[in-house]
Design a protein around this motif. Structure first.
Motif, PDB file in Angstrom:
ATOM      1  N   UNK A 191       0.798  -1.233   0.000  1.00  0.00           N
ATOM      2  CA  UNK A 191       0.000   0.000   0.000  1.00  0.00           C
ATOM      3  C   UNK A 191       0.828   1.279   0.000  1.00  0.00           C
ATOM      4  N   UNK A 192       2.046   1.199   0.546  1.00  0.00           N
ATOM      5  CA  UNK A 192       2.884   2.402   0.613  1.00  0.00           C
ATOM      6  C   UNK A 192       3.356   2.856  -0.765  1.00  0.00           C
ATOM      7  N   UNK A 193       3.219   2.008  -1.775  1.00  0.00           N
ATOM      8  CA  UNK A 193       3.678   2.349  -3.119  1.00  0.00           C
ATOM      9  C   UNK A 193       2.569   2.919  -4.005  1.00  0.00           C
ATOM     10  N   UNK A 194       1.370   3.012  -3.460  1.00  0.00           N
ATOM     11  CA  UNK A 194       0.206   3.317  -4.277  1.00  0.00           C
ATOM     12  C   UNK A 194      -0.457   4.626  -3.860  1.00  0.00           C
ATOM     13  N   UNK A 195      -0.823   5.430  -4.861  1.00  0.00           N
ATOM     14  CA  UNK A 195      -1.619   6.623  -4.619  1.00  0.00           C
ATOM     15  C   UNK A 195      -3.079   6.308  -4.875  1.00  0.00           C
ATOM     16  N   UNK A 196      -3.554   6.625  -6.077  1.00  0.00           N
ATOM     17  CA  UNK A 196      -4.918   6.285  -6.487  1.00  0.00           C
ATOM     18  C   UNK A 196      -4.879   5.043  -7.366  1.00  0.00           C
ATOM     19  N   UNK A 197      -5.746   4.089  -7.067  1.00  0.00           N
ATOM     20  CA  UNK A 197      -5.887   2.861  -7.856  1.00  0.00           C
ATOM     21  C   UNK A 197      -7.260   2.878  -8.513  1.00  0.00           C
ATOM     22  N   UNK A 198      -7.293   2.827  -9.838  1.00  0.00           N
ATOM     23  CA  UNK A 198      -8.555   2.671 -10.563  1.00  0.00           C
ATOM     24  C   UNK A 198      -8.624   1.224 -11.032  1.00  0.00           C
ATOM     25  N   UNK A 199      -9.541   0.457 -10.441  1.00  0.00           N
ATOM     26  CA  UNK A 199      -9.693  -0.962 -10.765  1.00  0.00           C
ATOM     27  C   UNK A 199     -10.950  -1.123 -11.612  1.00  0.00           C
ATOM     28  N   UNK A 200     -10.747  -1.344 -12.906  1.00  0.00           N
ATOM     29  CA  UNK A 200     -11.857  -1.412 -13.856  1.00  0.00           C
ATOM     30  C   UNK A 200     -12.333  -2.859 -14.023  1.00  0.00           C
ATOM     31  N   UNK A 201     -13.553  -3.120 -13.555  1.00  0.00           N
ATOM     32  CA  UNK A 201     -14.207  -4.421 -13.717  1.00  0.00           C
ATOM     33  C   UNK A 201     -13.299  -5.584 -13.319  1.00  0.00           C
ATOM     34  N   UNK A 202     -12.671  -5.431 -12.153  1.00  0.00           N
ATOM     35  CA  UNK A 202     -11.859  -6.524 -11.603  1.00  0.00           C
ATOM     36  C   UNK A 202     -12.777  -7.697 -11.255  1.00  0.00           C
ATOM     37  N   UNK A 203     -12.413  -8.922 -11.638  1.00  0.00           N
ATOM     38  CA  UNK A 203     -13.284 -10.076 -11.411  1.00  0.00           C
ATOM     39  C   UNK A 203     -13.230 -10.587  -9.967  1.00  0.00           C
ATOM     40  N   UNK A 204     -13.763  -9.792  -9.044  1.00  0.00           N
ATOM     41  CA  UNK A 204     -13.794 -10.175  -7.631  1.00  0.00           C
ATOM     42  C   UNK A 204     -15.054 -11.009  -7.425  1.00  0.00           C
ATOM     43  N   UNK A 205     -14.997 -12.261  -7.828  1.00  0.00           N
ATOM     44  CA  UNK A 205     -16.198 -13.093  -7.886  1.00  0.00           C
ATOM     45  C   UNK A 205     -16.800 -13.357  -6.505  1.00  0.00           C
ATOM     46  N   UNK A 206     -15.997 -13.292  -5.454  1.00  0.00           N
ATOM     47  CA  UNK A 206     -16.535 -13.590  -4.114  1.00  0.00           C
ATOM     48  C   UNK A 206     -17.579 -12.565  -3.683  1.00  0.00           C
ATOM     49  N   UNK A 207     -17.623 -11.408  -4.327  1.00  0.00           N
ATOM     50  CA  UNK A 207     -18.616 -10.394  -3.983  1.00  0.00           C
ATOM     51  C   UNK A 207     -19.997 -10.729  -4.532  1.00  0.00           C
ATOM     52  N   UNK A 208     -20.053 -11.571  -5.546  1.00  0.00           N
ATOM     53  CA  UNK A 208     -21.326 -11.871  -6.193  1.00  0.00           C
ATOM     54  C   UNK A 208     -22.187 -12.774  -5.312  1.00  0.00           C
ATOM     55  N   UNK A 209     -23.489 -12.540  -5.294  1.00  0.00           N
ATOM     56  CA  UNK A 209     -24.367 -13.444  -4.557  1.00  0.00           C
ATOM     57  C   UNK A 209     -24.529 -14.773  -5.305  1.00  0.00           C
ATOM     58  N   UNK A 210     -24.863 -15.810  -4.537  1.00  0.00           N
ATOM     59  CA  UNK A 210     -25.218 -17.076  -5.183  1.00  0.00           C
ATOM     60  C   UNK A 210     -26.559 -16.870  -5.908  1.00  0.00           C
ATOM     61  N   UNK A 211     -26.821 -17.488  -7.077  1.00  0.00           N
ATOM     62  CA  UNK A 211     -25.927 -18.393  -7.804  1.00  0.00           C
ATOM     63  C   UNK A 211     -25.053 -17.664  -8.832  1.00  0.00           C
ATOM     64  N   UNK A 212     -25.016 -16.319  -8.786  1.00  0.00           N
ATOM     65  CA  UNK A 212     -24.238 -15.567  -9.774  1.00  0.00           C
ATOM     66  C   UNK A 212     -22.747 -15.869  -9.662  1.00  0.00           C
ATOM     67  N   UNK A 213     -22.282 -16.064  -8.428  1.00  0.00           N
ATOM     68  CA  UNK A 213     -20.859 -16.388  -8.262  1.00  0.00           C
ATOM     69  C   UNK A 213     -20.536 -17.729  -8.916  1.00  0.00           C
ATOM     70  N   UNK A 214     -21.407 -18.704  -8.712  1.00  0.00           N
ATOM     71  CA  UNK A 214     -21.195 -20.017  -9.319  1.00  0.00           C
ATOM     72  C   UNK A 214     -21.181 -19.910 -10.840  1.00  0.00           C
TER      73      UNK A 214
END
Length: 276
Positions: free
Chosen positions: A109-132
């Motif tokens: 984190x000490x190396x980062x200022x602003x991070x723009x994360x465009x459509x990162x596939x963080x699948x764990x955030x999706x509700x079931x059954x969308x994650x599956x």
């Protein structure tokens, strides 16, 4: 533009630096190497020192350890940043590049200022059954690749990501699929895609990171699950999900408009940080 090689644990990274101003790293998604961000970088180099690179295993970069994870890529990027600046750098990453940028914010984190994360596939955030279903999308692409070859696997990926090469700026031509890109796609489907499936982002660490994390999504991609991941991540972080031009590959197909939005978001978020 200056081309260089950097030795990192288990790999050598080809990277390019151009422009002047605050350091901004661009991380391509999918099988994209530095050339995938060429047009975007050309529209940002008048305001930023832009660093682009080939992830380990792609194009001009090598790897002794093909079993990669987003954390491996984040550590690689940390070494690149250390070689070029002692100040926090801004980062824009799309898709897998977005996941790498989030891991960087967690691990370094000490190396980062602003991070723009465009459509990162963080699948764990999706509700079931969308994650599956999202995990099955990746598995389906891997299975088609193993049974029918790399182009068939890519077509399967393009289907669930709804990659539309006609949604582009008039002067942008879709990249030709030469030998490097085919090898890159094979590496992606063999190593990176399974790693994305297995990845679990440490949300608690991300929330505690001093990096200013900005989830972003495409204006034309509201119907695909990576867009929903971005919106859900913004909710988790208590921030706004910024809209960028185009769809999942908008950074490559609409680079001029994307560059302007990136600059706008970086400027606004940097001012908010100073104000707070």
């Amino acid at each position: 533009m200056k081309e260089s090689m950097l030795d990192v644990p288990g790999a050598r990274l080809r990277h390019f630096v151009r422009g002047s101003g605050p350091l901004l790293v661009l991380i391509a998604g999918g099988p994209g190497d530095a050339s995938m961000n060429e047009a975007l970088a050309s529209h940002l180099e008048d305001r930023y020192t832009v660093l682009t690179y080939d992830r380990r295993g792609l194009s001009g970069s090598t790897t002794d350890e093909p079993e990669v994870t987003p954390a491996t890529h984040a550590d690689d990027l940390s070494h690149l940043l250390s070689a070029h600046t002692s100040e926090p750098a801004h980062v824009f990453g799309s898709s897998l590049g977005g996941l790498i940028s989030l891991e960087l914010a967690v691990r370094h984190p000490e190396q980062v200022g602003v991070v723009i994360a465009h459509e990162a596939p963080v699948t764990r955030l999706l509700p079931e059954p969308e994650r599956v279903a999202a995990i099955q999308d990746f598995l389906g692409a891997e299975e088609v690749f193993q049974a029918e070859g790399v182009m068939a696997g890519l077509r399967r990926s393009a289907t669930f990501l709804d990659i539309d090469p006609t949604d582009r700026e008039p002067d942008v031509e879709p990249a030709a699929w030469g030998p490097d890109m085919l090898r890159n796609a094979e590496f992606l489907l063999t190593y990176d895609t399974p790693a994305i499936r297995a990845h679990v982002l440490d949300l608690a660490e991300l929330k505690g990171s001093p990096a200013r994390v900005v989830p972003a999504a495409g204006e034309s991609s509201r119907h695909i699950w990576p867009h929903k991941c971005a919106r859900l991540l913004a909710e988790e972080l208590g921030t706004t999900c910024e809209m960028l031009p185009g769809g999942h590959n908008g950074y490559a197909f609409r680079p001029r408009a994307t560059a302007e939005r990136i600059h706008q978001v970086l400027t606004e978020r940097s001012r908010q940080s100073v104000a707070s």
